[in-house]
Design a protein around this motif. Sequence first.
Motif, PDB file in Angstrom:
ATOM      1  N   PRO A 127       6.379  -8.226  -3.155  1.00  0.00           N
ATOM      2  CA  PRO A 127       5.959  -7.426  -1.990  1.00  0.00           C
ATOM      3  C   PRO A 127       6.510  -6.004  -2.021  1.00  0.00           C
ATOM      4  O   PRO A 127       5.852  -5.083  -1.524  1.00  0.00           O
ATOM      5  N   ASN A 129       4.278  -4.077  -4.284  1.00  0.00           N
ATOM      6  CA  ASN A 129       2.944  -3.886  -3.708  1.00  0.00           C
ATOM      7  C   ASN A 129       2.945  -2.776  -2.660  1.00  0.00           C
ATOM      8  O   ASN A 129       1.992  -2.004  -2.562  1.00  0.00           O
ATOM      9  N   ARG A 130       4.022  -2.708  -1.875  1.00  0.00           N
ATOM     10  CA  ARG A 130       4.039  -1.676  -0.828  1.00  0.00           C
ATOM     11  C   ARG A 130       4.103  -0.265  -1.405  1.00  0.00           C
ATOM     12  O   ARG A 130       3.856   0.705  -0.699  1.00  0.00           O
ATOM     13  N   ALA A 149       2.140   0.718  -3.800  1.00  0.00           N
ATOM     14  CA  ALA A 149       0.853   1.047  -4.434  1.00  0.00           C
ATOM     15  C   ALA A 149       0.285   2.378  -3.948  1.00  0.00           C
ATOM     16  O   ALA A 149      -0.111   3.211  -4.770  1.00  0.00           O
ATOM     17  N   PRO A 150       0.238   2.625  -2.638  1.00  0.00           N
ATOM     18  CA  PRO A 150      -0.325   3.926  -2.218  1.00  0.00           C
ATOM     19  C   PRO A 150       0.487   5.119  -2.743  1.00  0.00           C
ATOM     20  O   PRO A 150      -0.090   6.143  -3.139  1.00  0.00           O
TER      21      PRO A 150
END
Lengths: 631, 183
Positions: free
Chosen positions: B47, B50-51, B53-54
Amino acid sequence: MSTLLALACGRARTEDVPPAPPAPASAAETITFNRHIAPIVLRHCAPCHRPGEAGPFSLLTYADVRRRAEQIARVTQVRFMPPWPPEPGYGDLAGSRRLTDEQVALIQRWVAEGTPEGPPAAPPSPPAFTEGWQLGPPDLVLEVPQPYTVPAEGTDVFRNFVLPAPVRGTRYVRAMELRPGDKRVVHHANVLLDRSGSARRRDAKDPGPGFAGMDVELESDAFEPDSHFLFWKPGTAAVTEPDDMAWTIDERTDLVLNLHLQPSGKPESIRPVVGLYFTDRAPTRFPMLIQLEHDGAIDIPADASDFVVTDEYTLPVEADVLAVYPHAHYVGKDVQGFATLPDGTKKWLLWIRDWDFAWQAVYPLAHPLRLPRGSVLHMRIAYDNSEDNVRNPSHPPKRVVSGNRSTDEMGHLWVQLLPPRGEDRWALQEALMRRRLEKYPGDFVAHANLGAALEARGRAGDAMEEYRQALRARPDSAAVHNNLGAALQAAGDLDGAIAEYGRAVRAQPDHPSARHNLGSALVLKGAFAEALPHLREALRLDPDDATARNNLGGALLETGRVAEAVAQLRRAVEADPGSLNAQYNLGRGLALSGHLDEAAAHFEAALRIQPGDPDAQRELAALRARTPRRR
Amino acid sequence: MLAALAASAPAETPAFAGVVDLEGRPVTALPAGPGPTVLVFTRTDCPISNRYAPELRRLGQRFAKRGVAFRLVYVDPAETPAAIREHARAYGLGADVLRDPRHELVRLAAATVTPEAAVFVADPAGPRLVYRGRIDDRAVDIGRTRPQPRTRDLADVLEALSTGHALPPRTTTAVGCFITEPR
């Protein structure tokens, strides 16, 4: 029609996780997955770490665990996982997810020794998990009408969704299951009950599905104290109440989902669903949520690292503590709840030494804690508004005051109390509002609620004084004018009551109860023509108000509008065939319009409801005198 | 796009025989071109990764036009190419995706967690590591995250490199999901 204002907030309950059996291991023994680690992981991790649940990956097999072994060693060692913030030994809380020191040490040893699998003879199998609704098909399913998209990044999102409950009459709810959509995005959820429509009004003003807001305050026009914690966090199967402690909804009730959402790195669409399970058994035990707080004292200077807010509440009656729910935002650091008994004994409820907003939860007690009358509940919350608090939303730190935004703070300890008798809740409420007045002299909500509590306890004179104090703080409160009117009417002051109802209607023309009360009081006074517009408006606002319809029918009869009266009274009788007044008035209307047989039938119905009623007897006798041959 | 490192680098340059693209073709992760290469170690189910990614998408867009190449390196040998492709698509992470099932690149960069960044620049003696560590300082520890970063370490390094500044090697401690040695 006694009414009052109450402020509502969030609540909860979790299932019990039985502790894993001890996995003894001697210093010389090889720690293996199959013998030592699997029992811990399958019991404490797998309930959330499995497909469809909140954990980001599954922990069901040796391969699942081995490829994340270092990670598991680390997060268990720092006790990030399994999430259980309360300090052990401070309070007797149910459903602890905390691993024992021995279990944590075993995991560390297993990883240090190379994560051996062990003899494959009897690989442990995961427990059987129920798919879908955990309690079977619900009696009523409520779904958020449109999906809501959580943005890919940014700070936490707080979103509220209003779900009307399409039920008729009162239903008793024994269990609720929340399926929040993607459980990896929904971090926790509170469900609130709104009987005032206030959440709908907010929703209408906010574009997109639902409305924004970290905490929701609802106004209620009735004393229906918040009684149950309806809280979901990852791992919660269903919120289940004891047989005799169901909560109620009716056609006025909206469920309000207050969701804490965490961006995941990509846009996530969620569409929460709530399942309700009914029971026919009416509750016989009535808990009540007591809120300790002192938000008015929250004014934390920038860089203050240990700013303390306290509150206390003295129990006016004996009661059991069933559950607690602490609540603060990102600057909160240390949260304590405890009780001091009259003999000086200190009983811990809970202590969270490293408050983390993200892991807030409702904590049911493992066993009800009996507190004698005179015991004092205490809340103590310390805040760290310095740079050292990495969760501080402001960099550099700024002054923090109380409020609903994530940069504001709150400090609450909700305590679910169960007094021996349902009516004792009024005593709890009176004490709560008197305490509130100590903190906030002149406070509108406290005076209004105290008035209602005193009225319920039979102290009408004191109640009226509290209502007048409330109106000094907020002169345009329709609800309090309406309450004061009802109290005056009950005390025999019909003219005073009519004046207050009139003020209520001027303050809020669409207040159904004030219209009802004003119209009905005018009927009692004999001012039938004046009553008509108020009763018509009451019915427009609430077409199910059978009493208003009957009063309207009566007033129409008195003013000679017989045909319209009969039409209204037919509807009143249809809605409530057991109403003496509706049957009697309809009989009169039918007699006046020449439908004598039908009129007689309704007078007879009235006499079945109240044998010997002199008015109905008189009318029936007059009718029979007019139609002797047909009787 | 991915030049063969062996073709232009000295013999002691490690051969990344196990590093493959999503079609299973061996690739070298470090281009021989003049610009810096960023490896970002990741996996599909972390996680914390994933956070980011932006942020990674933004950094890629900002520095690609200044000659910086971004490569995502998926470190878990159990993750299938199909799962990785779907993950990269869902999180908008672009096409420059590698698998490092034998952890050759992990060892080269001495990465320990996901997400962790390693920045290499071309050097006559072979690719030289100039930065390894966190993307920014949002994650302070497991479960302790700042709402906003105070330092943007990776962006600062790339900004300096792309404006022609020579940098001494630097490392920071990245917080994320620990990388487990493959068997």
